[in-house]
Design an enzyme around this catalytic site. Structure first.
Site, PDB file in Angstrom:
ATOM      1  N   GLN A  41      -9.822  12.632  -0.903  1.00 54.03           N
ATOM      2  CA  GLN A  41      -9.113  13.420  -1.913  1.00 54.03           C
ATOM      3  C   GLN A  41      -9.603  14.861  -1.901  1.00 54.03           C
ATOM      4  O   GLN A  41     -10.692  15.158  -1.401  1.00 54.03           O
ATOM      5  CB  GLN A  41      -9.335  12.817  -3.307  1.00 54.03           C
ATOM      6  CG  GLN A  41      -8.831  11.397  -3.453  1.00 54.03           C
ATOM      7  CD  GLN A  41      -9.034  10.861  -4.861  1.00 54.03           C
ATOM      8  OE1 GLN A  41      -8.479  11.385  -5.827  1.00 54.03           O
ATOM      9  NE2 GLN A  41      -9.829   9.814  -4.977  1.00 54.03           N
ATOM     10  N   HIS A  86      -6.658   1.685   1.750  1.00 54.53           N
ATOM     11  CA  HIS A  86      -6.261   2.476   2.919  1.00 54.53           C
ATOM     12  C   HIS A  86      -7.257   3.626   3.113  1.00 54.53           C
ATOM     13  O   HIS A  86      -7.641   4.291   2.137  1.00 54.53           O
ATOM     14  CB  HIS A  86      -4.861   3.041   2.714  1.00 54.53           C
ATOM     15  CG  HIS A  86      -4.227   3.551   3.965  1.00 54.53           C
ATOM     16  ND1 HIS A  86      -3.223   2.874   4.618  1.00 54.53           N
ATOM     17  CD2 HIS A  86      -4.464   4.667   4.706  1.00 54.53           C
ATOM     18  CE1 HIS A  86      -2.861   3.565   5.691  1.00 54.53           C
ATOM     19  NE2 HIS A  86      -3.609   4.653   5.761  1.00 54.53           N
ATOM     20  N   HIS A 133      -8.752   6.906   3.144  1.00 50.51           N
ATOM     21  CA  HIS A 133      -8.252   8.181   2.639  1.00 50.51           C
ATOM     22  C   HIS A 133      -9.350   8.906   1.882  1.00 50.51           C
ATOM     23  O   HIS A 133     -10.369   8.335   1.503  1.00 50.51           O
ATOM     24  CB  HIS A 133      -7.049   7.968   1.709  1.00 50.51           C
ATOM     25  CG  HIS A 133      -7.410   7.376   0.382  1.00 50.51           C
ATOM     26  ND1 HIS A 133      -7.755   6.043   0.218  1.00 50.51           N
ATOM     27  CD2 HIS A 133      -7.505   7.935  -0.860  1.00 50.51           C
ATOM     28  CE1 HIS A 133      -8.030   5.810  -1.061  1.00 50.51           C
ATOM     29  NE2 HIS A 133      -7.888   6.942  -1.742  1.00 50.51           N
ATOM     30  N   ASN A 191     -14.277   8.378  -1.127  1.00 52.02           N
ATOM     31  CA  ASN A 191     -14.947   7.214  -1.691  1.00 52.02           C
ATOM     32  C   ASN A 191     -14.627   6.014  -0.801  1.00 52.02           C
ATOM     33  O   ASN A 191     -13.469   5.821  -0.421  1.00 52.02           O
ATOM     34  CB  ASN A 191     -14.450   6.901  -3.106  1.00 52.02           C
ATOM     35  CG  ASN A 191     -14.650   8.057  -4.055  1.00 52.02           C
ATOM     36  OD1 ASN A 191     -15.582   8.835  -3.911  1.00 52.02           O
ATOM     37  ND2 ASN A 191     -13.770   8.186  -5.030  1.00 52.02           N
ATOM     38  N   HIS A 212      -3.959   0.780   8.224  1.00 50.29           N
ATOM     39  CA  HIS A 212      -4.490   0.356   6.934  1.00 50.29           C
ATOM     40  C   HIS A 212      -5.861  -0.292   7.047  1.00 50.29           C
ATOM     41  O   HIS A 212      -6.669  -0.220   6.110  1.00 50.29           O
ATOM     42  CB  HIS A 212      -3.503  -0.632   6.288  1.00 50.29           C
ATOM     43  CG  HIS A 212      -3.906  -1.107   4.927  1.00 50.29           C
ATOM     44  ND1 HIS A 212      -3.608  -0.403   3.777  1.00 50.29           N
ATOM     45  CD2 HIS A 212      -4.595  -2.209   4.522  1.00 50.29           C
ATOM     46  CE1 HIS A 212      -4.081  -1.055   2.728  1.00 50.29           C
ATOM     47  NE2 HIS A 212      -4.693  -2.152   3.148  1.00 50.29           N
ATOM     48  N   CYS A 220       0.830  -1.204   0.000  1.00 50.16           N
ATOM     49  CA  CYS A 220       0.000   0.000   0.000  1.00 50.16           C
ATOM     50  C   CYS A 220       0.869   1.261   0.000  1.00 50.16           C
ATOM     51  O   CYS A 220       1.727   1.421   0.873  1.00 50.16           O
ATOM     52  CB  CYS A 220      -0.917   0.001   1.225  1.00 50.16           C
ATOM     53  SG  CYS A 220      -1.850   1.541   1.426  1.00 50.16           S
ATOM     54  N   CYS A 251       0.495   3.640   3.379  1.00 54.04           N
ATOM     55  CA  CYS A 251       0.963   3.248   4.710  1.00 54.04           C
ATOM     56  C   CYS A 251       2.292   3.963   5.012  1.00 54.04           C
ATOM     57  O   CYS A 251       2.963   4.448   4.097  1.00 54.04           O
ATOM     58  CB  CYS A 251       1.160   1.736   4.770  1.00 54.04           C
ATOM     59  SG  CYS A 251      -0.384   0.792   4.859  1.00 54.04           S
TER      60      CYS A 251
END
Length: 364
Positions: free
Chosen positions: A194, A190, A192, A179, A139, A78, A81
């Protein structure tokens, strides 16, 4: 006493990645950071373009370099991470709380190249900025499971980035979003979100602007303030509320389960919220995600959550709202955009918003 902006509680530290991209660390405790990205990265991509569609009077971003972006890597590869010996990631640190950094595969970029073109085929370089926001170094965690103080840190980070990106001369709109779920199309598991800082207003925001302007011209009042007052008075679609925020299902909601989280006070964007409002927002927003997950026992609900903030220069006339929706209409059943929706944008919702609100009120 007058409302004052909420302080940025985390300690924000800026650094540079190996290819010149900016990265921000938002630490909940004072942390002395010395950031060194040792990866041999290629120069940043900047080949995107905005093209004008004369038939719909909207812009389309064309970014062919994004075809090479990371796609569903295994958890031990990933890129979000923390970095460890033998595996260097996008985050050159052994641990972190919240991090924001410029996307390596951006749809819009500050290093956009090319010249603008005129009629008949109008285009402009895809100038702007795309950032990734990592909510935690864990994660396996999800936003809905974050501790309250971490949710508050994420919101503070979004407010910080919104304020700085809005100040860029070429930026017309800043959109923060998350999303979740493979059904949505997520390619990195992971936790997150945007941020897109755009040189033009995206179509839906432009539509909201036009409706708000028409209402203000006719009545002298904010449209979202009026809608919020009407939803509170009606009550049938209100899902949850607290002292400074209200969550409701829109009267003409398009998605099976859709929630708008709106401040009671007229405020345009996240940076304008007070400390108390930030705390209330963190609590209610996370509650709405839990209610989404509680709709059925089919596992975590795939969703998109976005912040409808003020376009540049419209802070006084805009009313902030968060929008959360899922494409899951029942266990094992997704809402796919059919011909009438994808073709002509007339939405058909199989679940009446009042029914959705009632289910969300009891799904906790």
């Amino acid at each position: 006493m007058p409302n004052t902006p909420a302080p940025t509680t985390p300690v924000a530290t800026s650094a540079k990645l190996a290819d010149g991209r900016e990265i921000w660390f938002f630490d909940e405790q004072p942390t002395l950071r010395s950031v060194h990205d040792e990866r041999p990265l290629e120069p940043r991509a900047g080949g995107s373009q905005l093209r004008w569609d004369r038939l719909t009077a909207t812009w389309t971003a064309v970014a062919g370099h994004r075809q090479t972006r990371t796609f569903k890597p295994p958890s031990d590869e990933c890129p979000l991470c923390p970095s460890v010996d033998g595996r260097l990631t996008e985050i050159p640190a052994e641990s972190y709380d919240v991090v924001a950094f410029e996307n390596r595969f951006p749809a819009l970029s500050t290093v956009a190249v090319g010249e603008a073109t005129g009629e008949p085929f109008v285009s402009q370089p895809g100038r702007g900025r795309c950032e990734v926001v990592c909510f935690t170094s864990d994660h396996e965690q999800s936003f809905v499971d974050l501790p309250p103080e971490r949710v508050r840190t994420v919101l503070a980070a979004l407010a910080h980035r919104t304020e700085q990106l809005t100040a860029m001369p070429e930026v017309a709109y800043v959109f923060c979003f998350e999303n979740r779920g493979e059904e949505i199309g997520v390619t990195l598991q992971h936790p997150h979100g945007q941020i897109y800082a755009m040189p033009v207003l995206p179509p839906r925001i432009e539509s909201l602007v036009n409706a708000a302007d028409a209402h203000r011209e006719a009545t002298g009042e904010c449209l979202q303030c009026a809608v919020l007052a009407d939803e509170i008075a009606d009550g049938s679609r209100v899902v949850a509320e607290n002292g400074t925020f209200v969550a409701y299902v829109p009267y003409a909601g398009r998605w099976p389960y859709e929630i708008r989280v709106v401040p009671r006070r007229h405020v345009g964007s996240l940076p304008g919220l007070t400390a108390d409002e930030m705390d209330d927002l963190a609590s209610l927003y996370q509650e709405c995600l839990r209610r989404m997950d509680g709709l059925d026992d089919a596992g975590p609900v795939p969703y998109i959550a976005g912040w409808q903030q003020a376009p540049t220069g419209r802070e006084d006339t805009w009313h902030l709202a968060a929008e959360i929706f899922t494409i899951r209409r029942a266990p094992g059943r997704l809402k796919y955009l059919a011909g009438i929706e994808s073709g002509v944008a007339l939405w058909v919702n199989d679940i009446p918003p009042e029914t959705a609100a009632e289910r969300l009120r009891t799904a906790f």
